[in-house]
Design an enzyme around this catalytic site. Sequence first.
Site, PDB file in Angstrom:
ATOM      1  N   ARG A 126      -3.975  33.857 -23.813  1.00  0.00           N
ATOM      2  CA  ARG A 126      -4.451  34.304 -22.486  1.00  0.00           C
ATOM      3  C   ARG A 126      -4.213  33.266 -21.393  1.00  0.00           C
ATOM      4  NH1 ARG A 126      -8.500  36.172 -25.797  1.00  0.00           N
ATOM      5  NH2 ARG A 126      -8.321  38.409 -26.156  1.00  0.00           N
ATOM      6  N   LYS A 148       5.741  32.809  -9.580  1.00  0.00           N
ATOM      7  CA  LYS A 148       6.198  34.087 -10.130  1.00  0.00           C
ATOM      8  C   LYS A 148       6.922  33.821 -11.431  1.00  0.00           C
ATOM      9  CE  LYS A 148       7.598  36.449  -6.018  1.00  0.00           C
ATOM     10  NZ  LYS A 148       8.632  37.381  -5.563  1.00  0.00           N
ATOM     11  N   GLU A 190      20.072  29.868  -1.129  1.00  0.00           N
ATOM     12  CA  GLU A 190      18.630  29.967  -0.887  1.00  0.00           C
ATOM     13  C   GLU A 190      18.181  28.902   0.123  1.00  0.00           C
ATOM     14  OE1 GLU A 190      16.958  32.455  -2.042  1.00  0.00           O
ATOM     15  OE2 GLU A 190      17.963  33.108  -3.896  1.00  0.00           O
ATOM     16  N   LYS A 246       8.944  26.910   1.546  1.00  0.00           N
ATOM     17  CA  LYS A 246       8.503  27.889   0.569  1.00  0.00           C
ATOM     18  C   LYS A 246       7.025  27.663   0.220  1.00  0.00           C
ATOM     19  CE  LYS A 246       9.322  30.778  -3.234  1.00  0.00           C
ATOM     20  NZ  LYS A 246      10.048  31.274  -4.372  1.00  0.00           N
ATOM     21  N   GLU A 256       2.524  37.988  -2.015  1.00  0.00           N
ATOM     22  CA  GLU A 256       3.592  38.685  -1.329  1.00  0.00           C
ATOM     23  C   GLU A 256       3.125  39.978  -0.673  1.00  0.00           C
ATOM     24  OE1 GLU A 256       7.269  38.523  -3.347  1.00  0.00           O
ATOM     25  OE2 GLU A 256       8.182  40.096  -2.155  1.00  0.00           O
ATOM     26  N   ARG A 260       5.344  36.317   2.891  1.00  0.00           N
ATOM     27  CA  ARG A 260       6.238  35.908   1.813  1.00  0.00           C
ATOM     28  C   ARG A 260       7.473  36.800   1.745  1.00  0.00           C
ATOM     29  NH1 ARG A 260       4.334  33.874  -4.234  1.00  0.00           N
ATOM     30  NH2 ARG A 260       6.441  33.445  -4.957  1.00  0.00           N
ATOM     31  N   ASN A 264      12.730  37.107   1.636  1.00  0.00           N
ATOM     32  CA  ASN A 264      13.722  38.059   1.136  1.00  0.00           C
ATOM     33  C   ASN A 264      14.857  38.296   2.106  1.00  0.00           C
ATOM     34  OD1 ASN A 264      12.581  38.468  -1.315  1.00  0.00           O
ATOM     35  ND2 ASN A 264      11.242  40.113  -0.584  1.00  0.00           N
ATOM     36  N   HIS A 267      18.210  39.424   0.946  1.00  0.00           N
ATOM     37  CA  HIS A 267      18.056  39.925  -0.415  1.00  0.00           C
ATOM     38  C   HIS A 267      18.123  41.432  -0.526  1.00  0.00           C
ATOM     39  CE1 HIS A 267      17.130  35.812  -1.348  1.00  0.00           C
ATOM     40  NE2 HIS A 267      16.908  36.089  -2.620  1.00  0.00           N
ATOM     41  N   HIS A 271      20.815  42.125  -3.039  1.00  0.00           N
ATOM     42  CA  HIS A 271      20.495  42.688  -4.355  1.00  0.00           C
ATOM     43  C   HIS A 271      21.336  43.896  -4.669  1.00  0.00           C
ATOM     44  CE1 HIS A 271      16.343  40.722  -5.023  1.00  0.00           C
ATOM     45  NE2 HIS A 271      17.259  40.193  -5.821  1.00  0.00           N
ATOM     46  N   HIS A 283      23.703  35.321  -8.125  1.00  0.00           N
ATOM     47  CA  HIS A 283      22.676  35.754  -7.193  1.00  0.00           C
ATOM     48  C   HIS A 283      22.911  35.190  -5.787  1.00  0.00           C
ATOM     49  CE1 HIS A 283      18.698  36.779  -5.699  1.00  0.00           C
ATOM     50  NE2 HIS A 283      18.495  35.508  -5.379  1.00  0.00           N
TER      51      HIS A 283
HETATM   52  N1  NAD Z   1      10.392  33.069  -9.984  1.00  0.00           N
HETATM   53  C1  NAD Z   1      10.982  33.177  -8.840  1.00  0.00           C
HETATM   54  O1  NAD Z   1      10.374  33.211  -7.782  1.00  0.00           O
HETATM   55  C2  NAD Z   1      12.458  33.219  -8.838  1.00  0.00           C
HETATM   56  C3  NAD Z   1      13.149  33.065  -7.646  1.00  0.00           C
HETATM   57  C4  NAD Z   1      14.543  33.074  -7.681  1.00  0.00           C
HETATM   58  C5  NAD Z   1      15.205  33.232  -8.872  1.00  0.00           C
HETATM   59  N2  NAD Z   1      14.500  33.401 -10.013  1.00  0.00           N
HETATM   60  C6  NAD Z   1      15.169  33.578 -11.296  1.00  0.00           C
HETATM   61  O2  NAD Z   1      15.928  32.412 -11.563  1.00  0.00           O
HETATM   62  C7  NAD Z   1      16.983  32.713 -12.446  1.00  0.00           C
HETATM   63  C8  NAD Z   1      18.239  32.022 -11.992  1.00  0.00           C
HETATM   64  O3  NAD Z   1      18.030  30.642 -12.031  1.00  0.00           O
HETATM   65  P1  NAD Z   1      19.244  29.628 -12.136  1.00  0.00           P
HETATM   66  O4  NAD Z   1      20.225  29.952 -11.110  1.00  0.00           O
HETATM   67  O5  NAD Z   1      18.690  28.277 -12.164  1.00  0.00           O
HETATM   68  O6  NAD Z   1      19.922  30.030 -13.525  1.00  0.00           O
HETATM   69  P2  NAD Z   1      19.903  29.336 -14.962  1.00  0.00           P
HETATM   70  O7  NAD Z   1      18.559  28.935 -15.363  1.00  0.00           O
HETATM   71  O8  NAD Z   1      20.631  30.265 -15.829  1.00  0.00           O
HETATM   72  O9  NAD Z   1      20.778  28.037 -14.710  1.00  0.00           O
HETATM   73  C9  NAD Z   1      22.132  28.145 -14.388  1.00  0.00           C
HETATM   74  C10 NAD Z   1      23.009  27.437 -15.398  1.00  0.00           C
HETATM   75  O10 NAD Z   1      22.998  26.048 -15.151  1.00  0.00           O
HETATM   76  C11 NAD Z   1      22.610  25.341 -16.312  1.00  0.00           C
HETATM   77  N3  NAD Z   1      21.859  24.191 -15.853  1.00  0.00           N
HETATM   78  C12 NAD Z   1      20.687  24.187 -15.196  1.00  0.00           C
HETATM   79  N4  NAD Z   1      20.374  22.930 -14.836  1.00  0.00           N
HETATM   80  C13 NAD Z   1      21.363  22.139 -15.261  1.00  0.00           C
HETATM   81  C14 NAD Z   1      21.614  20.749 -15.151  1.00  0.00           C
HETATM   82  N5  NAD Z   1      20.790  19.944 -14.516  1.00  0.00           N
HETATM   83  N6  NAD Z   1      22.750  20.267 -15.729  1.00  0.00           N
HETATM   84  C15 NAD Z   1      23.617  21.092 -16.345  1.00  0.00           C
HETATM   85  N7  NAD Z   1      23.432  22.397 -16.437  1.00  0.00           N
HETATM   86  C16 NAD Z   1      22.314  22.915 -15.916  1.00  0.00           C
HETATM   87  C17 NAD Z   1      21.849  26.319 -17.137  1.00  0.00           C
HETATM   88  O11 NAD Z   1      21.893  26.023 -18.488  1.00  0.00           O
HETATM   89  C18 NAD Z   1      22.588  27.602 -16.828  1.00  0.00           C
HETATM   90  O12 NAD Z   1      23.734  27.708 -17.621  1.00  0.00           O
HETATM   91  C19 NAD Z   1      17.089  34.210 -12.451  1.00  0.00           C
HETATM   92  O13 NAD Z   1      16.636  34.689 -13.671  1.00  0.00           O
HETATM   93  C20 NAD Z   1      16.183  34.662 -11.321  1.00  0.00           C
HETATM   94  O14 NAD Z   1      15.599  35.913 -11.581  1.00  0.00           O
HETATM   95  C21 NAD Z   1      13.140  33.390 -10.006  1.00  0.00           C
HETATM   96 ZN    ZN Z   2      16.925  34.683  -4.252  1.00  0.00          ZN
END
Ligand code: NAD
Ligand code: ZN
Length: 1572
Positions: A126, A148, A190, A246, A256, A260, A264, A267, A271, A283
């Site tokens: 939990r 999130k 971003e 942020k 949101e 917040r 977007n 986006h 999207h 993305h």
């Molecule tokens: N929670 C939120 O508010 C929020 C906001 C935006 C995006 N997201 C989510 O984030 C995700 C995308 O995140 P991302 O772009 O970081 O993708 P990711 O976590 O897949 O990272 C991208 C790639 O880079 C590699 N990597 C990361 N850091 C590294 C480093 N320091 N050195 C070498 N390689 C590294 C990872 O292994 C991966 O292959 C999506 O799933 C999206 O939905 C969430």
């Molecule tokens: Zn985004």
Amino acid sequence: MVAPLVKVPILGKETIHVGYKIHSHIVETIYKHCSSSTYVIINDTNLSKVSYYKSLLNEFQSSLPQESRILTYEVSPGEANKSRETKASIEDYLLKQGCTRDTVIIAIGGGVIGDMIGFVAATFMRGVRFIQIPTSLLAMVDSSIGGKTAVDTPLGKNFIGAFWQPEFVLVDIMWLSSLPRREFINGMAEVIKTAAIWNAEEFTRLEDNAIKFLEVVNNGDSDESTAIETILNHVYKLVLESIKVKAEVVSSDERESGLRNLLNFGHSIGHAYEAILTPQALHGECVSIGMIKEAELSRYLGILSPTQVARLSKILSAYGLPIAPEEKWFKDLTLNKETPLNVLLDKMSIDKKNAGSKKKVVLLEAIGKCYGTSAHFVTDEDLRFILTDETLVYPFTVNETNTNEKFITPPGSKSISNRALILAALGKGQCKIRNLLHSDDTKYMLSAIQDLNAATITSEDNGETIVIEGHGGEALSACPNELYLGNAGTASRFLTSVAALVNSTPTKDHVILTGNARMQQRPIGPLVDSLRINGIKIDYVKSEGCLPIKVDTSSVFQGGRIELAATVSSQYVSSILMCAPYAQEPVTLSLVGGKPISILYVDMTIKMMEKFGVNVIKSKTEPYTYHISKGTYVNPKEYVIESDASSATYPLAFAAMTGTTVTVSNIGYESLQGDAKFAPLVLGPMGCTVKQTATSTTVTGPKVGSLKPLKHVDMEPMTDAFLTACVVAAIAHDDGDSKSENITTIEGIANQRVKECNRILAMATELEKFGVRTKELPDGIQVYGLNSLKDLQCPAAQGIHSYDDHRVAMSFSLLAGMVSTAPNGVRIQERHCTAKTWPGWWDVLHTKLGAKLDGCEPTKGSTITNNSNNVRKSVVIIGMRAAGKTTISKWCATTLGYKWVDLDDLFEEQYADGSIKDFVAKFGWEKFRSEETRIFKEVIEQYGDKGYVFSTGGGIVENAESRVHLKKFVSQGGIVMHLHRDIEETIVFLKSDPTRPAFVEEIREVWERREKWYKDCSNYTFFAPHCSTEVEFQNLRRAFGKFILFISGLKQTVIPTKRSAFVCLTFEDLAEHDTKLTPITYGCDAVEVRVDHLANYDPDYVNRQLSILRTSTDSLPIIFTIRTKKQGGNFPDEEYEAIEELYKTALKSGVEYIDLELTLPTSIQYNVLNNKRFTKIIGSHHDFAAAYPWGDAEWENRYIQALALDVDIIKFVGTATKFEDNLVLEKFRDAHKEKPLIAINMTECGKISRVLNTVLTPITSHLLPSASAPGQLTLKQINEIYTSMGGLSSKEFFVVGTPIGHSRSPILHNTGYELLGLPYNFDKYETDSAEVISKELLEGKPNLGGLAVTIPLKLDIIKYMSELTDAAKAIGAVNTVIPLGNKTFRGDNTDWLGIKNSLVSNGVPESVKGTAGLIIGAGGTSRAAVFALHKMGCSKIFMINRTTPKLEELKESFPTEFNIVVVNSIEQAEQAKEPVGIAVSCVPADKPLDPTLLSKLERFLTKGLNAGFPPTLLDAAYKPAVTPIMRLAKDKYEWQVVPGAQMLVHQGVAQFEKWTGFKAPYKAIFQAVTTD
Ligand SMILES: NC(=O)c1ccc[n+]([C@@H]2O[C@H](COP(=O)([O-])OP(=O)(O)OC[C@H]3O[C@@H](n4cnc5c(N)ncnc54)[C@H](O)[C@@H]3O)[C@@H](O)[C@H]2O)c1
Ligand SMILES: [Zn+2]
């Protein structure tokens, strides 16, 4: 310190820590503030490899508090693993490890890890504490902040999750040094977004640092390591600022509900693109495009200024992000996926971030500021406009509300903008420049001014006002860098003289001006000449007369008398004039060589110099001579750039046409621009009221529909405005004079033929679409105005073409709105092209002038595929004389069911006065070639989509225009096939033709010249070797048939889904082994040619090899592989050009598969992927060095890459060092099922993986000298091992019926089983009772593999079948029983395949559309023959027999579309019009033929048709080997005959393949069956 540790508050606590190399701080913070018995570090396998990670982990270990423990857990990287399954396995792990409520989970990684691990923490027990250590830029600035968390589901991303705030977010910039380049840039989207909505100051800072950033990130070395410390300051700051925003927003609106939402921005639309373009696009890349679209929407709605949109797109491209889905590199990257409008809109409405199906978008008011505090509802209409490049203009409605006067300020004039910048920079004091045009010219000008230290430049009002603090010309100094000026002509001319004023510095004594490739061809010579004469030393760095130039800053601009030839460009004059006050001596500038061109622009310069305090005195004695005394410009406080007068003509014409009033508030009679006269000189006389003050122009149109034509106007001083004049003239008419032709004559505009397009022609063509006539004049155009607006026609649906010319588009946007009969609007194509001078034109038309606009998808030209019903893309065949064009064109036509036309014949037909030879004798070659081109162009325009095969004259490519049309046809999706034959063969052949004496040397020369054109103009090549025997000829015909069906998309390669194999050929020259190729490929579904092993990599040689392979393996699908050394092959690694060339060859020769190494440069990959048409791509990766065990992230990342490239098959080859490696491989195989996967291990101990692989296992053959990879097995070995492991179980097969004593079926099938190593046995079971069979075999044999059913059981057996195939149903009999398990059986019939395949193997095309067939007899085999001929496409099937009642009955039982004609009498046989190409005899051959039947038959045999293949008769009776009918057909009528034994084997082979799933070894089987 550059990057101090800073704590950012969020939701009231300082939990976000940002710094550089803060590993010790991270460990300390966690241990101090989150004490626990168990710390679990979770990351993806990519991070495990990063050295910084390893040292962090060490630090965690070494300072671990007593009584605590650290657990580590790894997951596979990538979005695909952000799943409920991964979450579950983490949870299982935690439980197994006995983790409890006090556990602290530490997530180290990108957003995927943060989101998923956060969600684990939110629900485990939990909710337990967790810590984010974000390692990707996106995670640092976005996903780790705000709490999130989520996982993905197959139905959508982030659908399942929770809000769960981390205890700490510990951001260490150091991680970014190992982040891959594309991920880095992805995160920047971003960052820029956040600045754009909230932080104008930071946005400006980002603008200033873009170049350095991209340089460093692009230069990351091969290990993807970025020299982060060189941009640390910048990156640290951008991360921090973004996080602050942020955190602030989240703190005020955690869940949101309002604010917040603003995050977007970009986006909603982003999207929608992402939904379509994922996984190819990231993305951030989609959000980047979304931001531009949403900003454009804001501008369209009148909320955001064009300058702000321009800034946004500039910064996004500067950081390496895409700004439109059409960008070439982005299109390549996303594999040319379409983003249809309706899909985009649909995705926007289901987007979870939008309420309901209405669409919401965050609108921007300025950089750094949103419009309102939340997202806004927007209409579909406005979105459609923004998302497409084609605009619908609806009829302008003129009513009370929009009759008020409207004030419009078009963008600044380009000429004035550039001059103002130079003058202000050379001047003293501050000058605020407003309404500056933002274009390439001004952009380069501004940075050059700064580089030369001419002035200090800042901006105000969000970049709307440029503030120049001029240094008075004194501080000009040589800069270390080159001045790069792109293709900006004005800037380069003006700056050349400025460079002459520059002073040396202690380290630099020259200035270099350079530009892009185009700029390096544009002239600058006359200007340089006169500066040289004046004492300036200037060198050309590359080519004489063009940039780059090197201006020596120690030489001095002397002044005195300067002569300049000003007949080329007025810009040279202006350039010297503006710098003249700074010369050593007063200047007298004299323009020599005749009347200078564009003298108006010289006047403009002089007047502007006056405004900046320097007077130019025109000589009273000499023409075109000016005196300029020494001095310094004094900057006015403010300088408002006059709007561009050409642009101003559009809103003014709007007023004229709609009877409303428009004022352009900064152009008046004092204007220096020629086009400022448009209103008084053109619109006034046409009936408008024109009021011009010194600085403004107001036009009021007359009552709608009452404009008058303008008899004659010389528009030489305002040529750009002639297009506007044309559209106004189109609706101008003389009152009451019904005979008047309402002609407006415009002259003085000849130069408009060589602008962005031939504008005179463009206007004429497009006006015609509105029903407006025009006449082209040598120096102008006449427009015949319409008598009434009602006569203005609505152009056809595809609308108005803009020729990528802004002025064409803007002019017609006006006329479009005047069409009252256009309920669906008038379409204007290429909306974007107005961006060249007025990106905001449409917004003004919409918001200010009140026009209703909409957007729509382009109407499709016919594209590649033949799928759509009425498009049948024609085929053009080109190639040398004697290459076999006529023969092959005919084959082509029959196979495709197309019409065949010889263009030489067509020529002679049209000429109607003799042969081509006669024509050439009379008019010469040149005339012939141009006529030939014309005919070609016409037939393609008319019949390009209508199913024709055109064979062309060998010389068609000699004419450049023909080549253009050939290429155009290719680009429209047509097929231009180059028929290629060896030069030596061609010579031999031509020499043997006595009618055309040919000289060897001449042929060779022509051949060499034309061959490269053939290659250049064609998209396919077919290599046609000379055939000397009938068998060779048949083989070629068969190979061609399959080739054409493949390349036209009519018969596509199906990737096997069951156990299948391909053999790998490593010969140097296949010609030496051609007879072995058949047995080598036994049982294979494809054959791989290892191009890297071939003796020669020349495309012609390779093509020939492919041709040999095709003809000797009956066109078994080819896998084209170039294995590089790095990947364990022979091909040199870096010879990328050769690799590209070979892939091009492969695609042109229509290979079924291409093996594409995943380590090749992406440009090669995209080239192949985006041109693959029907070829399937195998994305391959090999690990020869045994560097990567199957659990390594390398494979996962390669898999993600292969999915992103959307290859058709993935092939991974690892190396086993121990047997257990195979087990890990099987786990990998099991978890990766998105695409067909070939995954094997090399070496002896990896053998088992070859057995367990299912699809397309690479195999060897005992006929090959050696295996191509260690551990490779033969198909037989694989099947045997598989059997011994229980993968295949033994099966029994039977032939049933009576009499079957002589049946060849057992030997047929058993031969095949033996060769392929299958544990099967085939036997006879003689009975005439279906019931017995049912009981003894169907019920009684649990391991029954299948039954071959013969007489008399083919009908009786049916009732025991659970299902029947279409063939069995249509033929009404079952000859093949296939067990389906659980005592169920499928009844099939392969007799028709026996008939079809034996015809096809004798060279009859698979499809014989347009040919009639004949069947003799009315028994069961006849029914199979009917089905076979119908399947082959026979347009009509004649049937004859001794008597006809049975035939009538038979005919009734088939559908009418089979087109069966029962021939009752000899007369009827005689009257049958259609010639017959195929005949099948199904009557017994051991009795003499009935005489009447014989006569009927002979009537048909005389009508044998050679439709590209000789008329062919198959006798189904196989005893005797040559039947009387065969003899008759062959000897008397010269038909090709096929003996029944072939049919027998072919139907058995079809059974074999249905039962076993393997390709049958046909040749061996045939030999076994036919020899006793
Ligand atoms: N929670 C939120 O508010 C929020 C906001 C935006 C995006 N997201 C989510 O984030 C995700 C995308 O995140 P991302 O772009 O970081 O993708 P990711 O976590 O897949 O990272 C991208 C790639 O880079 C590699 N990597 C990361 N850091 C590294 C480093 N320091 N050195 C070498 N390689 C590294 C990872 O292994 C991966 O292959 C999506 O799933 C999206 O939905 C969430
Ligand atoms: Zn985004």
